[in-house]
Design an enzyme around this catalytic site. Structure first.
Site, PDB file in Angstrom:
ATOM      1  N   ASN A 182     -31.225  98.698  32.594  1.00  0.00           N
ATOM      2  CA  ASN A 182     -31.976  97.704  33.359  1.00  0.00           C
ATOM      3  C   ASN A 182     -32.454  98.295  34.688  1.00  0.00           C
ATOM      4  O   ASN A 182     -33.349  99.111  34.730  1.00  0.00           O
ATOM      5  CB  ASN A 182     -31.096  96.459  33.550  1.00  0.00           C
ATOM      6  CG  ASN A 182     -31.805  95.324  34.252  1.00  0.00           C
ATOM      7  OD1 ASN A 182     -33.014  95.295  34.324  1.00  0.00           O
ATOM      8  ND2 ASN A 182     -31.049  94.379  34.773  1.00  0.00           N
ATOM      9  N   CYS A 183     -31.872  97.911  35.803  1.00  0.00           N
ATOM     10  CA  CYS A 183     -32.338  98.334  37.127  1.00  0.00           C
ATOM     11  C   CYS A 183     -31.396  99.378  37.720  1.00  0.00           C
ATOM     12  O   CYS A 183     -30.277  99.569  37.233  1.00  0.00           O
ATOM     13  CB  CYS A 183     -32.447  97.127  38.053  1.00  0.00           C
ATOM     14  SG  CYS A 183     -30.981  96.061  38.082  1.00  0.00           S
ATOM     15  N   MET A 392     -30.586  96.432  43.621  1.00  0.00           N
ATOM     16  CA  MET A 392     -31.376  97.151  42.620  1.00  0.00           C
ATOM     17  C   MET A 392     -32.467  96.202  42.148  1.00  0.00           C
ATOM     18  O   MET A 392     -32.211  95.276  41.385  1.00  0.00           O
ATOM     19  CB  MET A 392     -30.504  97.556  41.438  1.00  0.00           C
ATOM     20  CG  MET A 392     -29.345  98.459  41.776  1.00  0.00           C
ATOM     21  SD  MET A 392     -28.300  98.810  40.341  1.00  0.00           S
ATOM     22  CE  MET A 392     -27.474  97.230  40.105  1.00  0.00           C
ATOM     23  N   CYS A 394     -34.776  93.063  42.744  1.00  0.00           N
ATOM     24  CA  CYS A 394     -34.917  91.951  43.688  1.00  0.00           C
ATOM     25  C   CYS A 394     -33.586  91.439  44.210  1.00  0.00           C
ATOM     26  O   CYS A 394     -33.502  91.003  45.355  1.00  0.00           O
ATOM     27  CB  CYS A 394     -35.723  90.821  43.062  1.00  0.00           C
ATOM     28  SG  CYS A 394     -34.855  89.815  41.854  1.00  0.00           S
ATOM     29  N   SER A 396     -30.067  92.318  42.335  1.00  0.00           N
ATOM     30  CA  SER A 396     -28.899  92.797  41.603  1.00  0.00           C
ATOM     31  C   SER A 396     -28.119  93.797  42.452  1.00  0.00           C
ATOM     32  O   SER A 396     -28.625  94.872  42.777  1.00  0.00           O
ATOM     33  CB  SER A 396     -29.343  93.450  40.286  1.00  0.00           C
ATOM     34  OG  SER A 396     -28.234  93.940  39.572  1.00  0.00           O
ATOM     35  N   ASN A 415     -27.607  99.083  36.461  1.00  0.00           N
ATOM     36  CA  ASN A 415     -27.183  97.880  35.750  1.00  0.00           C
ATOM     37  C   ASN A 415     -27.599  98.012  34.288  1.00  0.00           C
ATOM     38  O   ASN A 415     -28.684  98.518  33.996  1.00  0.00           O
ATOM     39  CB  ASN A 415     -27.833  96.634  36.373  1.00  0.00           C
ATOM     40  CG  ASN A 415     -27.459  95.354  35.657  1.00  0.00           C
ATOM     41  OD1 ASN A 415     -28.114  94.935  34.708  1.00  0.00           O
ATOM     42  ND2 ASN A 415     -26.404  94.706  36.121  1.00  0.00           N
ATOM     43  N   TYR A 551     -24.207  87.073  38.317  1.00  0.00           N
ATOM     44  CA  TYR A 551     -25.573  87.342  38.762  1.00  0.00           C
ATOM     45  C   TYR A 551     -26.313  86.014  38.891  1.00  0.00           C
ATOM     46  O   TYR A 551     -26.478  85.291  37.903  1.00  0.00           O
ATOM     47  CB  TYR A 551     -26.214  88.232  37.697  1.00  0.00           C
ATOM     48  CG  TYR A 551     -27.571  88.789  37.961  1.00  0.00           C
ATOM     49  CD1 TYR A 551     -27.826  89.546  39.088  1.00  0.00           C
ATOM     50  CD2 TYR A 551     -28.587  88.631  37.023  1.00  0.00           C
ATOM     51  CE1 TYR A 551     -29.072  90.118  39.292  1.00  0.00           C
ATOM     52  CE2 TYR A 551     -29.833  89.201  37.211  1.00  0.00           C
ATOM     53  CZ  TYR A 551     -30.068  89.943  38.348  1.00  0.00           C
ATOM     54  OH  TYR A 551     -31.295  90.509  38.537  1.00  0.00           O
ATOM     55  N   GLU A 556     -37.991  83.540  36.562  1.00  0.00           N
ATOM     56  CA  GLU A 556     -39.380  83.135  36.721  1.00  0.00           C
ATOM     57  C   GLU A 556     -39.776  82.092  35.681  1.00  0.00           C
ATOM     58  O   GLU A 556     -40.416  81.100  35.996  1.00  0.00           O
ATOM     59  CB  GLU A 556     -40.268  84.366  36.602  1.00  0.00           C
ATOM     60  CG  GLU A 556     -41.744  84.091  36.754  1.00  0.00           C
ATOM     61  CD  GLU A 556     -42.546  85.341  36.513  1.00  0.00           C
ATOM     62  OE1 GLU A 556     -43.660  85.208  36.027  1.00  0.00           O
ATOM     63  OE2 GLU A 556     -42.044  86.432  36.814  1.00  0.00           O
ATOM     64  N   GLY A 690     -37.987  86.421  43.398  1.00  0.00           N
ATOM     65  CA  GLY A 690     -37.413  87.395  44.315  1.00  0.00           C
ATOM     66  C   GLY A 690     -38.430  88.374  44.857  1.00  0.00           C
ATOM     67  O   GLY A 690     -38.298  88.864  45.974  1.00  0.00           O
TER      68      GLY A 690
END
Length: 715
Positions: A182-183, A392, A394, A396, A415, A551, A556, A690
């Site tokens: 992920n991020c 990481m 917006c 996380s 993540n 989390y 959105e 975010g």
């Protein structure tokens, strides 16, 4: 309904209910009598519902463990035996419809047809993706296929829970079909110091800040194409300082033969270096905003800064803010990326006597005119997450972590993905029974655990060659060799994997009424929910050695999706489903108007248990002429919340010259003076999940473009 619940309870006491239930795919769970209750309720059997329940349990023969086939057979036999032939047929039809729906959702052809017909749910699911351009269309096409095939790969009970809306398995268009992560916090310091490789180019350590920022842009583009989440640069002012000093040293050397006075040489070199810094940071801003990753969008990028104290670091900080204030292009539009996150710290930049207070003032000016920077409170972030670093993407956050040598490591970590639980659905299914709420909650936690464990397992199936920039060339810190096990970068809780949640407001409203914010019992109950999420994550971390984190989901479109599915299932319920959306994570009800201080006081307890991801917003009137009002909130919030964003009207109409807040209409946002809503002659910027986004790029959904956040007034 209450009478039926009591009757079913009596029936269950009269006849032994099974203890365990085994689904068709072999998944074992506790036998859930409430599910039988809902199915029977939907058949509309009135006063006979308790009789049907008892008959079903009798036909299960008092077995301790039953299968899905056995329960369906008992349902049919009970209904037919009691003379409910039509209801039995209805029950079978619903079951067949569910099987058909699963087949359709896992059929790439059907979903591709929806995409080809430009189904708004598919083409507008991301505010920062323009579905008119070819590379976005290609990504949407690949994602459509990936999503359907990914559903087939998931454990069946997880996939079906996702489709029902019990949970949401994030980023199905990329994972599990691909073992992507992920991020992350990119380890720019390691890469810029030691060099790296992209494609066929071996890149050496830069000799100037201009080259360093050019390399950063290339790294960001490559990383964004190798994962599906956002990427961040932590302490970018301090990371870039050594390369700016190379400029300074070069200018000192250049001027030796022209200027004899050492002090004047230093002054000349410093001024030239300041210009180099500004040019380099401006180039980075433009490059990030003109990049397109393989996902068909500008990379979701965050720059963290504000802690550097040298003249070079200070100059980088000022350049970042001044460039954002300047705006992009001839029309001076607000830059959407990178997201800017500025650190506030006691004795550094909080008070007028602090050495970097002037930069705080610049940050305030920038936030009132461009919404960024968001603010990180240094001491509170350490308290909530264990170390200081930017998020990481917006919101996380990594937890504090040290390597085998006892060295704190933040950059180079990542993540592995997110699964979000639909909390309002649990409340609605509980029928105001608090004990049943926790029973269903625990059942959902098991499904979330299975989903998250599967996410993590899938990422470990990658090999370094799949994403060389991440695994072999330093973005993830340690450089692996081809064929090495990538899991060594994830275990020992180096990586996070996140359990998200939506709709605490709606849960509170369901049990305690819609004005529960000042009800301590209600507030304590919702805090307990987040704490229970955290307790589950701690247990899973002990079992699997990844850092499972709570989390506060950036949602959105998920706030809409969950609510739509629950409206279909439960109907319109005042202050719950009748709004057409759920409130994101722990945020205050968007329809109400607290002061910033009331809003933050209400929200401040939740991140104690949601350290894996959180952000607070306050929405203000136009603050351009009153940055001190914003500073009052920042200062007050310093020891109360960790991460704070500013929502303030910054829309501009280039047709008539209006500056302020555009009006939301059925066709989208438009200038309140002249009605202009053409993206070419408007700059309409709202906070979306975010990040900032331009809502003129897509139609409205339920009259909403932006993430649910509370309006605050009376500064």
């Amino acid at each position: 309904m209450v009478k039926m619940v009591k009757a079913i309870t009596i029936a269950a006491q009269a006849v032994q209910a099974p203890r365990k239930f085994i689904k068709n795919n072999g998944y074992e769970m506790n036998f859930a009598l409430y599910k039988i209750k809902y199915i029977i309720s939907e058949l509309g059997l009135g006063e006979e519902e308790a009789t049907v329940v008892k008959e079903i349990l009798i036909r299960l023969n008092g077995n301790d463990v039953v299968t899905a086939d056995q329960v369906r057979a008992a349902f049919n036999q009970a209904l037919q035996g009691l003379g409910y032939q039509a209801e039995a047929q209805q029950y079978q039809s619903v079951h067949q419809a569910m099987k058909k729906a699963w087949k359709v959702e896992t059929d790439p052809t059907a979903r591709l047809a929806r995409l080809q017909s430009r189904d708004p749910e598919l083409v507008h699911e991301n505010a920062n993706k323009d579905s008119n351009v070819f590379n976005t269309q290609r990504d949407l096409t690949a994602g459509t296929v990936g999503k359907t095939l990914g559903l087939r790969m998931l454990p069946e009970h997880v996939g079906k829970a996702h489709l029902r809306g019990d949970i949401h398995y994030h980023d199905l268009d990329y994972t599990p079909w691909s073992p992507m992560s992920n991020c992350c916090l990119i380890d720019f310091s390691e890469m810029l110091t030691n060099g790296f490789k992209i494609g066929n180019a071996e890149v050496e350590s830069p000799k100037s800040i201009q080259t360093a920022t050019a390399q950063m842009a290339q790294i960001i583009a490559n990383v964004a194409s190798s994962q599906y989440g956002g990427c961040s640069a932590d302490r970018v002012d301090e990371v870039l300082e050594p390369f700016a000093l190379k400029n300074y040293e070069k200018h000192l050397e250049e001027v030796k033969e022209y200027i004899d006075d050492e002090e004047k040489r230093e002054e000349f070199a410093m001024e030239r270096t300041k210009k180099d810094i500004y040019d380099a940071m401006q180039a980075l801003e433009y490059e990030i905003n003109t990049l397109f990753s393989s996902q068909g969008q500008t990379p979701f990028t965050t720059l963290g800064f504000g802690l550097g104290t040298s003249w070079v670091s200070r100059e980088i900080q000022k350049a970042i803010l001044n460039i954002r204030l300047e705006g992009l292009g001839r029309e001076k539009r607000t830059a959407i990326f990178p997201k800017l996150v500025f650190a506030l710290k006691e004795d550094l930049n909080m008070k007028p006597t602090d050495p970097n207070y002037d930069i705080k003032e610049l940050a305030l000016d920038c936030a009132t005119k461009r919404m960024y920077p968001d603010i990180l409170m240094y001491d509170k972030i350490i308290e909530l997450t264990g170390s200081f670093k930017v998020p990481m993407g917006c919101r996380s956050f990594l937890q504090g972590w040290k390597d085998e040598n006892g060295q704190e490591i933040n950059s180079g970590r990542m993540n592995l993905g997110v699964v979000t639980v639909n909390l309002p659905r649990i409340a609605l299914q509980s029928n105001h029974d608090m004990d049943l709420f926790w029973e269903i909650f625990n059942e959902r936690m098991q499904v979330c655990k299975d989903a998250l464990v599967y996410k993590a397992k899938r990422v470990t199936e990658a090999v370094p060659e799949n994403a060389p920039i991440l695994y072999q060339y330093g973005a993830f810190g340690k450089r692996l060799k081809p064929g090495e096990d990538v899991n060594q970068l994830f275990v020992n809780r180096r990586a996070t994997i996140s359990l998200g949640y939506i709709g605490l407001y709606e849960v509170g409203a369901y049990f305690f009424g819609s004005n529960w914010e000042n009800n301590k019992t209600a507030h304590d109950f919702t805090v307990r929910i987040v704490k229970e999420l955290k307790d589950n994550c701690n247990l899973w971390a002990d079992e699997y050695d990844y850092h499972f984190s709570v989390y506060s989901t950036p949602s959105e479109s998920l706030t809409d999706r969950f609510c739509q599915l629950d409206t279909e299932k439960f109907g319109e319920i005042k202050d719950i489903t009748d709004k057409d959306y759920y409130t994101n994570s722990f945020h205050y009800d968007v329809r109400k108007h607290p002061t910033p201080f009331e809003k933050l006081t209400f929200e401040m307890e939740y991140p104690k248990y949601a350290g894996g991801g959180f952000i607070h917003y306050c929405e203000y009137p136009n603050l351009r002429q009153n940055p001190k009002a914003l500073e009052a909130v920042w200062d007050w919030a310093y020891d109360k919340v960790g991460y704070l964003g500013t929502n303030t009207p910054i829309d501009r109409c280039y047709k008539c010259g209006f500056e302020g807040e555009f009006k939301a209409t059925a066709r989208g946002f438009e200038c309140p003076d002249c009605g202009n809503h053409d993206p070419k002659s408007c700059d309409c910027v709202k906070r979306t999940c975010g990040y900032l986004g331009n809502p003129l790029q897509r139609p409205m959904v339920h009259g909403r473009h932006v993430e649910i956040s509370s309006r605050a007034k009376n500064l």
